[in-house]
Write a protein that holds these residues in place. Structure first.
Motif, PDB file in Angstrom:
ATOM      1  N   GLY A 135      90.806 -45.284  14.831  1.00  0.00           N
ATOM      2  CA  GLY A 135      91.905 -45.940  15.549  1.00  0.00           C
ATOM      3  C   GLY A 135      92.937 -44.987  16.119  1.00  0.00           C
ATOM      4  O   GLY A 135      94.060 -45.383  16.401  1.00  0.00           O
ATOM      5  N   LYS A 136      92.548 -43.730  16.324  1.00  0.00           N
ATOM      6  CA  LYS A 136      93.488 -42.754  16.877  1.00  0.00           C
ATOM      7  C   LYS A 136      93.934 -43.141  18.280  1.00  0.00           C
ATOM      8  O   LYS A 136      95.119 -43.097  18.606  1.00  0.00           O
ATOM      9  CB  LYS A 136      92.836 -41.362  16.934  1.00  0.00           C
ATOM     10  CG  LYS A 136      92.451 -40.799  15.601  1.00  0.00           C
ATOM     11  CD  LYS A 136      91.758 -39.453  15.737  1.00  0.00           C
ATOM     12  CE  LYS A 136      90.452 -39.547  16.488  1.00  0.00           C
ATOM     13  NZ  LYS A 136      89.447 -40.390  15.834  1.00  0.00           N
ATOM     14  N   SER A 137      92.970 -43.536  19.102  1.00  0.00           N
ATOM     15  CA  SER A 137      93.305 -43.860  20.488  1.00  0.00           C
ATOM     16  C   SER A 137      94.114 -45.146  20.568  1.00  0.00           C
ATOM     17  O   SER A 137      95.021 -45.256  21.396  1.00  0.00           O
ATOM     18  CB  SER A 137      92.027 -43.990  21.319  1.00  0.00           C
ATOM     19  OG  SER A 137      91.348 -42.769  21.321  1.00  0.00           O
ATOM     20  N   ALA A 138      93.797 -46.094  19.704  1.00  0.00           N
ATOM     21  CA  ALA A 138      94.579 -47.332  19.668  1.00  0.00           C
ATOM     22  C   ALA A 138      96.033 -47.002  19.329  1.00  0.00           C
ATOM     23  O   ALA A 138      96.979 -47.503  19.942  1.00  0.00           O
ATOM     24  CB  ALA A 138      93.990 -48.285  18.634  1.00  0.00           C
ATOM     25  N   THR A 186      84.207 -42.369  21.147  1.00  0.00           N
ATOM     26  CA  THR A 186      84.757 -42.945  22.378  1.00  0.00           C
ATOM     27  C   THR A 186      85.526 -41.880  23.157  1.00  0.00           C
ATOM     28  O   THR A 186      85.330 -41.704  24.353  1.00  0.00           O
ATOM     29  CB  THR A 186      85.729 -44.091  22.048  1.00  0.00           C
ATOM     30  OG1 THR A 186      85.077 -44.997  21.181  1.00  0.00           O
ATOM     31  CG2 THR A 186      86.179 -44.806  23.302  1.00  0.00           C
ATOM     32  N   THR A 187      86.414 -41.209  22.484  1.00  0.00           N
ATOM     33  CA  THR A 187      87.225 -40.184  23.127  1.00  0.00           C
ATOM     34  C   THR A 187      86.465 -38.863  23.100  1.00  0.00           C
ATOM     35  O   THR A 187      86.022 -38.439  22.035  1.00  0.00           O
ATOM     36  CB  THR A 187      88.550 -40.005  22.371  1.00  0.00           C
ATOM     37  OG1 THR A 187      89.133 -41.284  22.189  1.00  0.00           O
ATOM     38  CG2 THR A 187      89.489 -39.112  23.130  1.00  0.00           C
ATOM     39  N   VAL A 188      86.312 -38.226  24.258  1.00  0.00           N
ATOM     40  CA  VAL A 188      85.597 -36.956  24.276  1.00  0.00           C
ATOM     41  C   VAL A 188      86.425 -35.832  24.886  1.00  0.00           C
ATOM     42  O   VAL A 188      85.945 -34.732  25.080  1.00  0.00           O
ATOM     43  CB  VAL A 188      84.244 -37.063  25.012  1.00  0.00           C
ATOM     44  CG1 VAL A 188      83.282 -37.934  24.237  1.00  0.00           C
ATOM     45  CG2 VAL A 188      84.430 -37.605  26.415  1.00  0.00           C
TER      46      VAL A 188
HETATM   47  N1  LIG Z   1      90.983 -54.238  12.412  1.00  0.00           N
HETATM   48  C1  LIG Z   1      91.497 -53.123  12.928  1.00  0.00           C
HETATM   49  N2  LIG Z   1      90.819 -52.501  13.900  1.00  0.00           N
HETATM   50  C2  LIG Z   1      91.337 -51.375  14.410  1.00  0.00           C
HETATM   51  C3  LIG Z   1      92.563 -50.833  13.949  1.00  0.00           C
HETATM   52  N3  LIG Z   1      92.808 -49.704  14.650  1.00  0.00           N
HETATM   53  C4  LIG Z   1      91.787 -49.553  15.513  1.00  0.00           C
HETATM   54  N4  LIG Z   1      90.898 -50.552  15.383  1.00  0.00           N
HETATM   55  C5  LIG Z   1      89.628 -50.724  16.115  1.00  0.00           C
HETATM   56  O1  LIG Z   1      88.801 -49.657  15.770  1.00  0.00           O
HETATM   57  C6  LIG Z   1      88.006 -49.260  16.880  1.00  0.00           C
HETATM   58  C7  LIG Z   1      88.157 -47.794  17.156  1.00  0.00           C
HETATM   59  O2  LIG Z   1      89.439 -47.518  17.673  1.00  0.00           O
HETATM   60  P1  LIG Z   1      89.740 -46.224  18.546  1.00  0.00           P
HETATM   61  O3  LIG Z   1      91.201 -46.165  18.732  1.00  0.00           O
HETATM   62  O4  LIG Z   1      88.880 -46.179  19.753  1.00  0.00           O
HETATM   63  O5  LIG Z   1      89.260 -45.094  17.564  1.00  0.00           O
HETATM   64  P2  LIG Z   1      89.347 -43.516  17.718  1.00  0.00           P
HETATM   65  O6  LIG Z   1      89.835 -43.002  16.424  1.00  0.00           O
HETATM   66  O7  LIG Z   1      90.107 -43.145  18.929  1.00  0.00           O
HETATM   67  O8  LIG Z   1      87.826 -43.151  17.878  1.00  0.00           O
HETATM   68  P3  LIG Z   1      87.138 -41.911  18.626  1.00  0.00           P
HETATM   69  O9  LIG Z   1      87.730 -41.828  19.981  1.00  0.00           O
HETATM   70  O10 LIG Z   1      85.704 -42.299  18.646  1.00  0.00           O
HETATM   71  O11 LIG Z   1      87.367 -40.716  17.805  1.00  0.00           O
HETATM   72  C8  LIG Z   1      88.442 -50.158  18.040  1.00  0.00           C
HETATM   73  O12 LIG Z   1      87.506 -51.202  18.160  1.00  0.00           O
HETATM   74  C9  LIG Z   1      89.789 -50.662  17.617  1.00  0.00           C
HETATM   75  O13 LIG Z   1      90.040 -51.943  18.153  1.00  0.00           O
HETATM   76  C10 LIG Z   1      93.253 -51.525  12.905  1.00  0.00           C
HETATM   77  O14 LIG Z   1      94.314 -51.121  12.454  1.00  0.00           O
HETATM   78  N5  LIG Z   1      92.688 -52.662  12.446  1.00  0.00           N
END
Ligand SMILES: Nc1nc2c(ncn2[C@@H]2O[C@H](COP(=O)(O)OP(=O)(O)OP(=O)(O)O)[C@@H](O)[C@H]2O)c(=O)[nH]1
Ligand SMILES: [Mg+2]
Lengths: 230, 646
Positions: free
Chosen positions: B22-25, B43-45
């Protein structure tokens, strides 16, 4: 098969006598071998007829000189194999010892000497076996690759035989020796997914066939794997 | 490259953590900069910078690709590693997935060995609660010796607290956890510490593991070599004593520590949701899985086609009656160049709105549902064996599916693959996959004016081309072969707002980049036409073009514009034909051939640029030449066979 049994008896007798510094008791022997005392007695009679052991009722069994020679021969095989596995094949010592327990009964002198030459270590191959007893578990569980497991099977990872970089990737995803895994999905001859440290990991067949586990659950891991989505 | 402290900013904060936590979120919420958030790892590259202001300070916030450890890495992970070590942020926000705490802590423990202040965001607390996992947050904070804040990035809860703590973090706290490594290791790191003061414990450990890349990234070359040399001597001794590889000892100790922490702070209550498990198992079961996959794809295209076609019809009618016709009336009799510029640009805008936006928008909505439901990792699992036939493995399915959206991010997503060989094969195949722009042509032209199944047949044809190309590349390209190793994403119900946001993010790109291009291109075309250049070009290539493909000469001009953006081929075709009702100017066979040729021939400019960046000029030229030849060949064959039959 038959020589296997004999060799296993001889080894166990030697192990017990050297451990207890006394003749091996019939009962202990049965326990160690995981057999019924009656069948043990029967076998002991055969061994004694072949002059490999002396059997004194109420005292126990001891190896004769011939028995000791034979047992030493097996032990030598065991030690050389184990050394080969650890030093040349980079296997974990415990795993190596277990594998040697199986192979020691089947390997010919020819292969053994070839291994010695290969390791360029005739010293080790010639020297008499050391006195520390070798323990071979009787009911040997065999290590199987994850690709041979079925959905729902559990196991403990023992060894990963993959190149260093791939192994590093697996480690960062939780795959270390001793970790408990459960197979969640499996496709025929295809990919397989496992639950590991609370996450689900998908593995291609070429990867799964290089990760070896000992099947079954170990008690201390039960608790933690419970929380993962089953 | 930005060095340690950029004078423009007072502070830099980086989001570090495992993929898909959930880093990008989190980043999007905090900075307002739109980055793609999806439910699959990787997802993030690339790096994304954002700026926030707090107490008059300007802070640089960075979203990084996810990493599983500080060790071995794929291309995308190297980006993170390089940023972390080389440019070294002032503060790290370590985002953890509370549902996968033990595995996540492995990285956390490694990060805590670098001498950088850390704030831990314990994310996905809602998902953990649903799974019946309870975590003692204070306990965790006490054990790690750094602040830990429970967060839900998707709902924005806890994020401000994390940012405030990160902004205030200046010094390293002294009661930070120290991993209880084996004694020999502790002894060795101590010794290295005396020899090389000022080198963090993390670097010493990586030096013991002989991670030369890592050590070189964070130390001066000379020091790095010295450190590696001393470390390797110590490592040899330790390996002798343990009889195992030093990496194995280290990972054992790290996971041991992580396991103990988890045992200390987590408790489980019974969880529900067995329906989810049933669905989940069905999705990857042998036959239902594959049938489901095919149905899902057909359904997607059917939906995009039906709804898109409906919207297209309506928008064309609106434009024609209220804009184009009145404009023609008004402009008639004025300067021909001016008339052309106005009418052509209007036609361009009409085509953009009518043809491109409905199909592309709908398609991205569907793609977003695939991404967010967690289905992509299941598809990757399901198709692992099939992808071996084209020299790849299951993980490549994710970039390939993204290729149906747009080739550019899809080719970037191949960074998550292990080897260059895999990246080359996957990128070549992605260039052939009908992206959403090409879907516009297939559905908007062939689907609407020839028939749905004719459109589907183009997809089947494309699939065959891809399989054959992949098969040849898989056999022909040498290089190391690896296999599928991928974390499965949890199954989730896609969120409507998130889907809309992501679709807007992608469509926005289209509007900002494509529309100006489209209007400028159309206007230019108007001028060229008015001064007669167009005629010269079309008379020159016309005979050759018509002879081979049976297409009218103005289609050649459309194809040239299609190199800028694929869907522009169709839009310019509409401009040149003077109408978006193509049935009036082209036969069904001509439309079919036009669609086939535009989908296959030469990747668009943006794709060529990214191919060049990721793979180098040689591969890019090879792919471009190959696709042009292939398109002309297939187009000619279709045209002439059809003419023979009819
Ligand atoms: N239920 C829930 N889902 C979450 C939360 N934070 C993120 N997500 C979900 O987790 C998934 C990954 O979120 P990203 O923000 O893309 O994750 P990331 O860490 O950036 O991933 P990479 O870019 O692959 O490294 C998405 O489908 C989000 O909607 C949370 O606090 N609760
Ligand atoms: Mg991300």
């Amino acid at each position: 098969m038959y020589t296997d049994r004999i060799e296993e008896y001889l080894e166990t007798i030697q192990y017990l006598t050297s451990k207890n510094q006394a003749p091996a008791k019939n009962k202990d022997l049965a326990e160690e071998l995981g057999l019924a005392p009656a069948s043990v007695t029967e076998m002991l009679q055969k061994l004694s007829e072949e002059g490999l052991i002396t059997y004194t009722p109420y005292r126990g069994v001891e190896l004769t000189e011939m028995g000791v020679l034979q047992s030493n021969k097996i032990q030598r095989k065991h030690r050389i194999l184990e050394k080969f596995f650890v030093e040349v094949l980079n296997m974990d010592r415990e795993v190596a010892s277990k594998e040697a327990c199986i192979l020691e009964h089947h390997i010919s002198e020819l292969i053994l000497e070839s291994i010695c030459t290969f390791m360029n270590d005739s010293g080790m191959c010639k020297q008499p076996p050391s006195n520390s007893p070798i323990e071979c578990p009787t009911s040997m569980e065999e290590y199987i690759p994850i690709s041979d497991m079925d959905e729902g099977d559990e196991g403990t990872v023992v060894m990963v035989t993959l190149p260093h970089t791939v192994k590093g990737r697996l480690v960062s995803l939780g795959m270390t020796a001793g970790v408990q895994i459960t197979v969640k999905r499996k496709q025929k001859q295809g990919s397989i997914s496992i639950l590991i440290r609370g996450t689900e990991l998908a593995l291609g067949n070429e990867i799964a066939s290089k990760i070896f586990v000992s099947p079954g659950v170990s008690a201390d891991h039960r608790q933690r794997s419970r929380g993962s989505h089953s | 490259m930005r060095q340690r402290s950029d004078p423009k900013y007072d502070k830099s904060i980086a989001f570090v953590g495992n993929p898909s936590v959930g880093k990008s979120a989190f980043f999007t919420r905090v900075t307002g900069v739109g980055v793609v958030v999806s439910n699959y790892p990787g997802t993030t590259v690339e790096l994304t910078h954002g700026t926030i202001k707090a107490d008059g300070k300007k802070i640089d916030v960075v979203d990084l690709p996810g990493i599983y450890s500080l060790g071995a890495a794929t291309e995308d992970e190297k980006v993170s590693k390089r940023y972390l070590l080389h440019e070294s942020p002032d503060v790290i926000v370590n985002v953890l997935d509370a549902t996968r705490l033990e595995r996540n802590l492995y990285l956390t423990l490694q990060i805590l060995e670098l001498d950088i202040p850390v704030v831990v965001a314990l994310n996905q607390m809602d998902a953990a609660k649903e799974m019946g996992i309870e975590i003692d947050v204070e306990g965790l904070s006490r054990m790690l010796g750094v602040p830990v804040v429970p967060t839900i990035a998707t709902k924005g809860s806890g994020l401000d607290e994390v940012m405030n703590l990160a902004i205030d973090a200046h010094t390293l706290s002294s009661d930070r956890i120290k991993v209880r490594y084996d004694n020999h290791i502790l002894h060795a790191t101590e010794q290295l510490g005396q020899e090389f003061p000022g080198v963090s414990n993390g670097v010493r450990i990586r030096a013991l593991e002989h991670d030369a890349d890592f050590v070189h990234m964070c130390c001066r070359p000379h020091d790095a070599d010295m450190l590696l040399q001393s470390a390797s001597l110590l490592a040899i001794d330790i390996e002798q004593v343990h009889g195992m590889h030093i990496s194995d000892t280290l990972s054992r100790d790290l996971y041991g520590e992580a396991g103990q922490i988890v045992d200390g702070v987590t408790s489980y209550v019974e969880s529900r949701s067995t329906l989810k498990h049933k669905i989940d198992n069905l999705l990857t079961s042998e036959y239902v899985g594959i049938v489901g996959l095919v149905c899902a794809l057909l359904l997607t295209f059917m939906l995009v086609f039906k709804v898109g076609g409906f919207l297209e019809g309506g928008i064309v009618m609106l434009f024609e009656t209220y804009l184009v016709q009145p404009a023609r009336v008004i402009m008639s009799g004025s300067n021909p160049i001016l008339e052309n510029i106005v009418i052509y640009s209007l036609l361009g805008v009409e085509a953009g709105f009518a043809i491109a936006i409905p199909y592309i928008g709908l398609f991205y909505i569907m793609l977003s549902i695939f991404e967010d439901s967690g289905y992509l990792t299941r598809a990757a699992f399901l198709l692992d064996r099939m992808t071996h036939k084209v020299g790849l493995h299951g993980r490549a399915v994710i970039p390939l599916v993204l290729g149906f959206g747009c080739s550019v991010p899809a080719i970037m997503a191949t960074r998550t693959l292990n080897t260059r060989r895999e990246r080359r094969i996957a990128s070549a195949l992605i260039s052939l996959i009908p992206c959403s722009a090409r879907t516009v042509i297939i559905l908007g032209l062939v689907g609407t004016f020839v028939g749905y199944w004719a459109a589907v047949s183009i997809y089947v044809l494309e699939l065959l081309v891809i399989l054959v190309t992949g098969w040849i590349l898989g056999r022909g390209l040498s290089g190391e072969r690896t296999g599928l190793i991928m974390e499965m994403s949890p199954l989730r119900r896609p969120d409507v707002t998130a889907t809309m946001k992501k679709t807007w993010l992608r469509i926005r790109e289209f509007i900002y980049v494509a529309f100006p291009l489209l209007i400028a291109g159309s206007a230019l075309l108007g001028i060229l036409d008015a001064v007669g250049v167009l005629d010269v070009f079309q008379t020159a290539v016309g005979p050759f073009f018509t002879g081979l493909l049976g297409l009218p000469a103005f289609a050649a001009t459309a194809l040239v514009f299609g190199i800028l953006r694929k869907e522009m081929a169709l839009e310019i075709l509409a401009v040149l034909a003077g109408t978006a009702s193509f049935a009036m100017v082209l036969t069904p066979l001509q439309m079919y051939v036009f669609a086939v040729v535009t989908t296959i021939y030469i990747p668009c400019v943006a794709t060529i640029a990214i191919l060049n960046h990721e793979l180098g000029t040689r591969d890019t030229v090879a792919i471009s030449v190959f696709t042009v030849v292939l398109a002309l060949t297939i187009g000619t064959v279709i045209n002439h066979t059809a003419l023979l039959i009819m």
